[in-house]
Enzyme design. Structure first.
Site, PDB file in Angstrom:
ATOM      1  N   GLU A 154      10.375  -7.541   1.059  1.00 56.65           N
ATOM      2  CA  GLU A 154       9.724  -6.637   1.688  1.00 56.65           C
ATOM      3  C   GLU A 154       8.801  -7.341   2.766  1.00 56.65           C
ATOM      4  O   GLU A 154       7.909  -6.597   3.260  1.00 56.65           O
ATOM      5  CB  GLU A 154       8.877  -5.574   0.949  1.00 56.65           C
ATOM      6  N   HIS A 185       2.776  -2.631  -2.489  1.00 54.09           N
ATOM      7  CA  HIS A 185       3.634  -1.823  -2.810  1.00 54.09           C
ATOM      8  C   HIS A 185       4.209  -1.751  -4.111  1.00 54.09           C
ATOM      9  O   HIS A 185       3.990  -2.751  -4.921  1.00 54.09           O
ATOM     10  CB  HIS A 185       5.145  -2.456  -1.859  1.00 54.09           C
ATOM     11  N   HIS A 207       6.171   0.903  -7.608  1.00 59.94           N
ATOM     12  CA  HIS A 207       6.865   1.962  -8.126  1.00 59.94           C
ATOM     13  C   HIS A 207       6.324   2.941  -9.237  1.00 59.94           C
ATOM     14  O   HIS A 207       6.944   2.909 -10.094  1.00 59.94           O
ATOM     15  CB  HIS A 207       8.489   1.332  -8.548  1.00 59.94           C
ATOM     16  N   GLU A 244     -10.743  14.638  -6.654  1.00 57.46           N
ATOM     17  CA  GLU A 244     -10.767  13.626  -6.085  1.00 57.46           C
ATOM     18  C   GLU A 244     -10.134  12.887  -5.079  1.00 57.46           C
ATOM     19  O   GLU A 244     -10.312  12.217  -4.154  1.00 57.46           O
ATOM     20  CB  GLU A 244     -10.792  12.449  -7.259  1.00 57.46           C
ATOM     21  N   HIS A 294      11.982   5.918  -4.000  1.00 59.38           N
ATOM     22  CA  HIS A 294      11.702   4.247  -4.394  1.00 59.38           C
ATOM     23  C   HIS A 294      10.318   4.076  -4.736  1.00 59.38           C
ATOM     24  O   HIS A 294      10.118   3.485  -5.812  1.00 59.38           O
ATOM     25  CB  HIS A 294      12.217   3.568  -3.041  1.00 59.38           C
TER      26      HIS A 294
HETATM   27  P1  13P Z   1      10.992  -8.248  -4.092  1.00 57.57           P
HETATM   28  O1  13P Z   1      11.325  -8.889  -5.758  1.00 57.57           O
HETATM   29  O2  13P Z   1      11.716  -8.930  -3.207  1.00 57.57           O
HETATM   30  O3  13P Z   1       9.397  -8.254  -3.743  1.00 57.57           O
HETATM   31  O4  13P Z   1      11.369  -6.882  -4.318  1.00 57.57           O
HETATM   32  C1  13P Z   1      10.861  -5.798  -5.190  1.00 57.57           C
HETATM   33  C2  13P Z   1      10.918  -4.419  -4.411  1.00 57.57           C
HETATM   34  O5  13P Z   1       9.979  -3.520  -4.849  1.00 57.57           O
HETATM   35  C3  13P Z   1      11.827  -4.019  -3.385  1.00 57.57           C
HETATM   36  O6  13P Z   1      11.527  -2.873  -3.035  1.00 57.57           O
HETATM   37 ZN    ZN Z   2      10.347  -1.640  -4.346  1.00 55.58          ZN
END
Ligand code: 13P
Ligand code: ZN
Length: 271
Positions: free
Chosen positions: A116, A139, A141, A169, A210
Site C-alpha cells: 500500500e 492503515h 482492519h 467524544e 476492507h
Molecule cells: P501489506 O502486507 O502489503 O502491507 O498489505 C496488508 C494490507 O493490509 C493490504 O491492504
Molecule cells: Zn489492508
C-alpha cells in the site's frame, strides 16, 4: 553512531504495531504504517550515504524526493515487529528520480515496503498540503469498523453522523468527519490516488469492506483517531438491534462542538 534499535521512531513502531495486533485490528499481515522522519534525527543512527539497495516504487512521488520514511514491510505480520524490527520494518528515502526508494535500513530478508505504499506516500503528499505537521499514515482492519461497512450505507455524511451520535467524544476527536471509498482492489495506484484525494478533506478514510486509513502528527494521533472510530462502531453495532431509546441529537452535537471549540462539518448534521 547510536544503536538504531534504541531510536524512538523504531521503538514507536514496535509498540504501535504490537498494540494494534493485540486489539485484533491487524490479523496476519493486515495493516501498514508509514512515518516521515527527520533527516537529522535519522543521521544519529544511520549513515545516510549507505544505500543498501534500490527499490522500484512503481509510481511517482516527486513531491517527497529526499524525504525519509519508516514503513512496515509487505507480507510482514504486526505481531512479529517487536521481536524482529529489522526484518519487518524498513527505512527508505525517496530517491532523486521520485520513482525509486533508497533502502537505508531494514527489510533484512530482502523484503519490500508495504504493497500500500502508493496510498501511503500519496496520502502523505495530500496531508502535508493541508497540514505541514503531518507525519503518519496508518492503515488497519479494525473489526467493528469493517463490520459496519457491510451493514451501513456508504455515505460519508450518514456514516460520520451515525458514529458522532453514539459516542460523545466522536465530535471532539473527528469533527472533520470520515471519508468513505467504495470497495476497490487494494495495493494499486488507483486506490492510492482515490485515498489521497479523500485525505485532502478528511483525516480518516474508510475503505469499504476492507479497513480504514488514519493520519496525524505522530503515531498516537493516528492511532487515537482509528481507535475512536472503532469504539464508536462497536457501540453502534452493539445497539443496532435494539430500539434506540436515547441518542445524542444534532443540537447536542452542536453543543459539544461549541464547548470543545472544534470546527466541524456543519453539512453533516441535519439541522
Ligand atoms: P501489506 O502486507 O502489503 O502491507 O498489505 C496488508 C494490507 O493490509 C493490504 O491492504
Ligand atoms: Zn489492508
Amino acid at each position: 553512531m547510536k544503536n538504531i534499535l534504541d531510536a524512538p521512531f523504531v521503538r514507536g513502531m514496535m509498540k504501535t504495531t504490537a498494540n494494534m495486533y493485540r486489539l485484533g485490528w491487524d490479523e496476519r499481515n493486515g495493516g501498514n504504517i508509514s512515518v516521515m522522519l527527520d533527516e537529522n534525527e535519522v543521521a544519529e543512527y544511520l549513515d545516510l550515504n549507505n544505500v543498501i539497495r534500490k527499490i522500484d516504487m512503481g509510481f511517482d512521488a516527486k513531491p517527497l524526493i529526499g524525504k525519509i520514511f519508516i514503513v512496515t514491510g509487505t507480507g510482514k505480520y504486526f505481531k512479529n515487529v517487536e521481536d524482529d524490527p529489522e526484518n519487518n520494518l524498513g527505512i527508505i528515502r525517496v530517491a532523486s528520480d521520485g520513482v525509486t526508494a533508497d533502502l537505508l535500513w531494514g527489510y533484512s530478508d530482502g523484503g519490500r515496503p508495504t504493497s500500500e505504499l502508493p496510498a501511503h506516500l500519496m496520502s502523505h503528499i495530500s496531508r502535508l498540503s493541508v497540514n505541514p505537521e503531518n507525519r503518519v499514515i496508518m492503515h488497519s482492519h479494525p473489526t467493528a469498523t469493517l463490520a459496519l461497512t457491510y451493514v451501513h450505507e456508504l455515505d460519508e455524511k450518514k456514516f460520520t453522523h451515525s458514529l458522532w451520535q453514539v459516542c460523545t467524544e466522536c465530535m471532539v476527536v473527528f469533527p472533520d468527519g470520515i471519508g468513505v471509498l467504495p470497495w476497490m482492489v487494494c495495493g494499486t495506484n488507483e486506490i492510492g490516488i482515490a485515498t489521497a484525494e479523500k485525505m485532502k478533506e478528511f483525516r480518516l478514510v474508510i475503505w469499504a469492506l476492507h479497513g480504514i486509513y488514519g493520519c496525524g502528527k505522530d503515531l498516537d494521533e493516528a492511532f487515537g483517531l482509528i481507535e475512536t472510530v472503532e469504539k464508536a462502531a462497536q457501540l453502534y453495532l452493539m445497539t443496532a438491534s435494539f430500539p434506540r431509546v436515547n441518542t445524542i441529537t444534532d443540537p447536542d452535537l452542536v453543543e459539544i462542538a461549541k464547548a470543545f471549540k472544534v470546527e466541524y462539518r456543519k453539512d453533516f448534521l441535519n439541522l
